[in-house]
Enzyme design. Sequence first.
Site, PDB file in Angstrom:
ATOM      1  N   LYS A 157      38.621  -3.203 -19.745  1.00  0.00           N
ATOM      2  CA  LYS A 157      38.918  -1.762 -19.714  1.00  0.00           C
ATOM      3  C   LYS A 157      38.725  -1.199 -18.299  1.00  0.00           C
ATOM      4  O   LYS A 157      39.522  -0.385 -17.833  1.00  0.00           O
ATOM      5  CB  LYS A 157      38.028  -1.010 -20.712  1.00  0.00           C
ATOM      6  CG  LYS A 157      38.344  -1.301 -22.178  1.00  0.00           C
ATOM      7  CD  LYS A 157      39.738  -0.871 -22.592  1.00  0.00           C
ATOM      8  CE  LYS A 157      39.894   0.630 -22.674  1.00  0.00           C
ATOM      9  NZ  LYS A 157      41.260   1.026 -23.127  1.00  0.00           N
ATOM     10  N   ILE A 173      53.963  -3.061 -24.798  1.00  0.00           N
ATOM     11  CA  ILE A 173      53.562  -2.529 -23.486  1.00  0.00           C
ATOM     12  C   ILE A 173      52.992  -3.601 -22.550  1.00  0.00           C
ATOM     13  O   ILE A 173      52.735  -3.330 -21.381  1.00  0.00           O
ATOM     14  CB  ILE A 173      52.578  -1.339 -23.608  1.00  0.00           C
ATOM     15  CG1 ILE A 173      51.310  -1.734 -24.361  1.00  0.00           C
ATOM     16  CG2 ILE A 173      53.265  -0.138 -24.244  1.00  0.00           C
ATOM     17  CD1 ILE A 173      50.236  -0.644 -24.364  1.00  0.00           C
ATOM     18  N   GLN A 218      43.386   4.705 -34.503  1.00  0.00           N
ATOM     19  CA  GLN A 218      42.647   5.932 -34.847  1.00  0.00           C
ATOM     20  C   GLN A 218      43.119   7.142 -34.056  1.00  0.00           C
ATOM     21  O   GLN A 218      43.389   8.197 -34.606  1.00  0.00           O
ATOM     22  CB  GLN A 218      41.161   5.748 -34.512  1.00  0.00           C
ATOM     23  CG  GLN A 218      40.358   4.967 -35.496  1.00  0.00           C
ATOM     24  CD  GLN A 218      38.873   5.188 -35.233  1.00  0.00           C
ATOM     25  OE1 GLN A 218      38.332   6.216 -35.636  1.00  0.00           O
ATOM     26  NE2 GLN A 218      38.241   4.262 -34.563  1.00  0.00           N
ATOM     27  N   TRP A 258      32.030   5.737 -28.956  1.00  0.00           N
ATOM     28  CA  TRP A 258      31.692   5.761 -30.391  1.00  0.00           C
ATOM     29  C   TRP A 258      32.755   6.503 -31.209  1.00  0.00           C
ATOM     30  O   TRP A 258      32.432   7.399 -32.004  1.00  0.00           O
ATOM     31  CB  TRP A 258      30.317   6.400 -30.596  1.00  0.00           C
ATOM     32  CG  TRP A 258      29.163   5.715 -29.940  1.00  0.00           C
ATOM     33  CD1 TRP A 258      29.193   4.897 -28.841  1.00  0.00           C
ATOM     34  CD2 TRP A 258      27.776   5.795 -30.317  1.00  0.00           C
ATOM     35  NE1 TRP A 258      27.915   4.475 -28.532  1.00  0.00           N
ATOM     36  CE2 TRP A 258      27.028   5.003 -29.417  1.00  0.00           C
ATOM     37  CE3 TRP A 258      27.105   6.464 -31.332  1.00  0.00           C
ATOM     38  CZ2 TRP A 258      25.638   4.868 -29.503  1.00  0.00           C
ATOM     39  CZ3 TRP A 258      25.727   6.333 -31.418  1.00  0.00           C
ATOM     40  CH2 TRP A 258      25.004   5.544 -30.514  1.00  0.00           C
ATOM     41  N   TYR A 274      42.945  -3.281 -26.811  1.00  0.00           N
ATOM     42  CA  TYR A 274      42.303  -4.376 -27.534  1.00  0.00           C
ATOM     43  C   TYR A 274      40.859  -3.928 -27.719  1.00  0.00           C
ATOM     44  O   TYR A 274      40.116  -3.821 -26.743  1.00  0.00           O
ATOM     45  CB  TYR A 274      42.377  -5.673 -26.721  1.00  0.00           C
ATOM     46  CG  TYR A 274      41.760  -6.864 -27.429  1.00  0.00           C
ATOM     47  CD1 TYR A 274      42.562  -7.850 -27.993  1.00  0.00           C
ATOM     48  CD2 TYR A 274      40.377  -6.994 -27.538  1.00  0.00           C
ATOM     49  CE1 TYR A 274      42.002  -8.937 -28.650  1.00  0.00           C
ATOM     50  CE2 TYR A 274      39.808  -8.072 -28.199  1.00  0.00           C
ATOM     51  CZ  TYR A 274      40.625  -9.042 -28.743  1.00  0.00           C
ATOM     52  OH  TYR A 274      40.078 -10.108 -29.395  1.00  0.00           O
ATOM     53  N   TYR A 303      35.228  -7.068 -23.049  1.00  0.00           N
ATOM     54  CA  TYR A 303      35.924  -5.828 -23.415  1.00  0.00           C
ATOM     55  C   TYR A 303      35.741  -4.774 -22.321  1.00  0.00           C
ATOM     56  O   TYR A 303      36.704  -4.205 -21.814  1.00  0.00           O
ATOM     57  CB  TYR A 303      35.408  -5.313 -24.761  1.00  0.00           C
ATOM     58  CG  TYR A 303      35.834  -3.898 -25.074  1.00  0.00           C
ATOM     59  CD1 TYR A 303      37.158  -3.596 -25.383  1.00  0.00           C
ATOM     60  CD2 TYR A 303      34.910  -2.854 -25.053  1.00  0.00           C
ATOM     61  CE1 TYR A 303      37.551  -2.287 -25.666  1.00  0.00           C
ATOM     62  CE2 TYR A 303      35.293  -1.551 -25.335  1.00  0.00           C
ATOM     63  CZ  TYR A 303      36.616  -1.279 -25.629  1.00  0.00           C
ATOM     64  OH  TYR A 303      37.001   0.017 -25.891  1.00  0.00           O
TER      65      TYR A 303
END
Length: 290
Positions: free
Chosen positions: A133, A41, A14, A154, A65, A129
């Site tokens: 991160k 990467i 996106q 979001w 991810y 997740y």
Amino acid sequence: MHMQNILVTGANGQLGQAIKLIAGNYPAFNFIYTDYQELDITNAAAIAEFFSQHPIHACVNCAAYTAVDKAETEEEKAFQLNFEAALNLAEACLQHSAQLVHISTDYVFDGRYYLPYTENDEASPQSIYGASKLRGEAAALGANPDTVVIRTSWLYSQFGVNFVKRMKELMQERPSLNVVFDQVGSPTYAVDLARVILQVLAHRAEHSETAIGGVYHYSNEGVTSWYDFAVAIKELTGSACEVSPITSDQYPTPAQRPAYSVMNKQKIRDTFGISIPYWRDSLQQCLQQL
């Protein structure tokens, strides 16, 4: 000023596609778009090779991810892409004096707070997740303190798979929908985030002596729940679908989402002198593109 080469990883996602959309407004930048076909990467040697072949002045890491629920069972994959890859890029950028902009998430917070999170608030991820991160942020900044980490929330756009596109489709297919109302945050239009990233790089090019490394928060202005977000999509598309509020425990997911993940954006606003659009205005813009 000479042309600057900007490496964009995860260019088919996106955010990568949003950067492509507005790239023409930044004639001083020459963008090099890669996805895993062109550059893996998670492979440090491949990155070293790539950086030695192309003079890179900055890198925007849009690769991640992002399958939040799937990450609960694919921990290794999530950490490879969200942690190891971030570290690899940070080290390469340090070695080649390139500015790294790394994208992170509101999921680093546990969402049990009720005031907008600042960059100094303690992170406490509740999902694999979010943990992957957070680890990536820390690794990138640890290896290369010049790294700019932008946490966002979001994310949606006219590209890829996201809440806005899914809701618009479902509202055309179904007479009614249930959407959780007890998770509150701020939507972010990917094109707005792309613009901010390129403003950060432009600022960097002009003020190369100013240290800007660190964590920043960026989302659109305002606060909403997923339910209210869905109602706005319904109104703006003129759908007749009936949207009903439900609680998170009525819609269980493998990964736990933060109940409150509104972020304070004063730091990025002050540092780069940016104005931030209201979420509903940006939603309207996005829906006009669909």
